[in-house]
Write a protein that holds these residues in place. Structure first.
Motif, PDB file in Angstrom:
ATOM      1  N   LEU A 123      -4.075   0.930  -6.009  1.00  0.00           N
ATOM      2  CA  LEU A 123      -4.128   1.016  -4.860  1.00  0.00           C
ATOM      3  C   LEU A 123      -5.602   0.737  -3.921  1.00  0.00           C
ATOM      4  O   LEU A 123      -5.308  -0.067  -2.820  1.00  0.00           O
ATOM      5  CB  LEU A 123      -3.260   2.937  -4.307  1.00  0.00           C
TER       6      LEU A 123
ATOM      7  N   LYS B 209      -1.890   1.911 -10.944  1.00  0.00           N
ATOM      8  CA  LYS B 209      -1.428   1.757 -10.402  1.00  0.00           C
ATOM      9  C   LYS B 209      -2.615   2.435  -8.539  1.00  0.00           C
ATOM     10  O   LYS B 209      -2.886   2.312  -7.967  1.00  0.00           O
ATOM     11  CB  LYS B 209      -0.062   4.031  -9.821  1.00  0.00           C
TER      12      LYS B 209
ATOM     13  N   ASN C  73      -5.525  -2.763  -3.462  1.00  0.00           N
ATOM     14  CA  ASN C  73      -4.664  -3.452  -1.804  1.00  0.00           C
ATOM     15  C   ASN C  73      -5.656  -2.717  -0.275  1.00  0.00           C
ATOM     16  O   ASN C  73      -4.842  -3.699  -0.010  1.00  0.00           O
ATOM     17  CB  ASN C  73      -3.048  -2.584  -2.053  1.00  0.00           C
TER      18      ASN C  73
ATOM     19  N   VAL D  75       1.278   6.154  -6.462  1.00  0.00           N
ATOM     20  CA  VAL D  75       0.409   6.621  -7.397  1.00  0.00           C
ATOM     21  C   VAL D  75       0.990   8.262  -7.032  1.00  0.00           C
ATOM     22  O   VAL D  75       0.558   9.510  -8.158  1.00  0.00           O
ATOM     23  CB  VAL D  75      -0.803   6.743  -6.621  1.00  0.00           C
TER      24      VAL D  75
ATOM     25  N   ILE E  21       1.166  -0.820  -0.315  1.00  0.00           N
ATOM     26  CA  ILE E  21       0.084   0.225  -0.291  1.00  0.00           C
ATOM     27  C   ILE E  21       1.095   1.292  -0.543  1.00  0.00           C
ATOM     28  O   ILE E  21       0.324   2.291  -0.415  1.00  0.00           O
ATOM     29  CB  ILE E  21      -1.051   0.126   1.132  1.00  0.00           C
TER      30      ILE E  21
ATOM     31  N   THR F 101       1.952   1.458  -3.430  1.00  0.00           N
ATOM     32  CA  THR F 101       1.497   1.858  -4.036  1.00  0.00           C
ATOM     33  C   THR F 101       0.866   3.657  -4.112  1.00  0.00           C
ATOM     34  O   THR F 101       0.813   4.198  -5.409  1.00  0.00           O
ATOM     35  CB  THR F 101       0.667   1.062  -4.378  1.00  0.00           C
ATOM     36  N   GLY F 102       1.352   3.355  -3.241  1.00  0.00           N
ATOM     37  CA  GLY F 102       0.019   5.071  -2.766  1.00  0.00           C
ATOM     38  C   GLY F 102       1.790   6.169  -3.777  1.00  0.00           C
ATOM     39  O   GLY F 102       1.428   7.441  -3.467  1.00  0.00           O
TER      40      GLY F 102
END
Length: 255
Positions: A187, A183, A190, A62, A55, A58-59
């Motif tokens: 997110l 992504k 996830n 992003v 997480i 991925t954050g």
């Protein structure tokens, strides 16, 4: 775990963040590392801890992509919520799925993806001149969020990869923009699956948060390299990762 075990997991988290930011599939690096170094973890705990780590990476991806690439947030934000809901349903249904049947199907799909990408050298290398309609964009993004989000909750390997291919093939987006959109959806998926694993007590919070630091570093490096080097770079990494995923799952299933 001793110092060597921590070193292996932190290195795996960094590599997973890099791969996941560029083309997806980071879970195939981190999950096997978790199961190897910490065999005492139940499969659900390994999945939940991996989701917690992912997480943050991925954050970060992003955030990095969004600063450079204009994204259609009016569609992507609701789609991420859809992905979260379906991923949560997938995570809740893990025990109901026969993975002995499911994994070979995924392997076949991955091989098909590799052939498809190799046979279409222009795929994802440039944006289509004829932009898809708003209806098509919403349908493809939300539909992919639901289907791939559910898959992410049940199994997960290649979630970002599948999203990138769908957006490139069906919306004509070049690979870097497809990766950015993927992504956002990833997110959401996830978060949805993590919520279910956390409710069930299947998350090793200390380990997951520690690995998250390295995962974020790898993710930011990967997303910046994708932005700098462009679609050609993403295409090569995509092919390598897809083949590696197929081989890894094949070895896991039949080796």
């Amino acid at each position: 775990m001793d110092v060597g075990d921590w070193a292996v997991l932190l290195a795996a988290a960094t590599a997973a963040g890099w791969v996941d930011a560029v083309v997806g599939g980071g879970g195939l690096i981190l999950l096997p590392a978790l199961l190897l170094v910490a065999p005492q973890l139940a499969p659900q705990a390994a999945l939940g801890t991996n989701k917690l780590t992912a997480i943050f990476g991925t954050g970060a991806a992003v955030w990095t992509f969004a600063r450079r690439i204009p994204l259609r947030w009016s569609v992507l934000a609701p789609a991420a919520l859809v992905a979260a809901l379906f991923a949560g349903a997938g995570a809740a249904a893990v025990s109901l799925i026969d993975r002995e049947v499911f994994i070979p199907i995924v392997i076949v799909v991955l091989v098909g993806v590799a052939v498809f990408v190799a046979a279409r050298p222009k795929l994802g290398s440039e944006t289509e001149q004829h932009r898809p309609s708003a209806t098509r964009i919403v349908t493809v993004i939300v539909g992919a969020a639901a289907v791939i989000g559910f898959y992410d909750g049940i199994l997960g390997p290649g979630t970002g990869t599948f999203l990138i291919l769908i957006f490139a093939a069906m919306l004509g987006s070049e690979f870097v923009k497809s990766a950015a959109m993927a992504k956002v959806i990833n997110l959401g998926s996830n978060l949805g699956s993590l919520a279910v694993f956390a409710i069930g007590g299947h998350v090793w919070w200390t380990l997951g948060l520690t690995m998250a630091v390295c995962n974020v570093a790898g993710s930011m490096l990967g997303s910046r390299m994708a932005l700098r080097r462009g679609a050609g770079f993403v295409r090569v990494v995509l092919l390598v990762v897809v083949v590696a995923m197929a081989v890894r799952l094949g070895f896991q299933q039949f080796g």
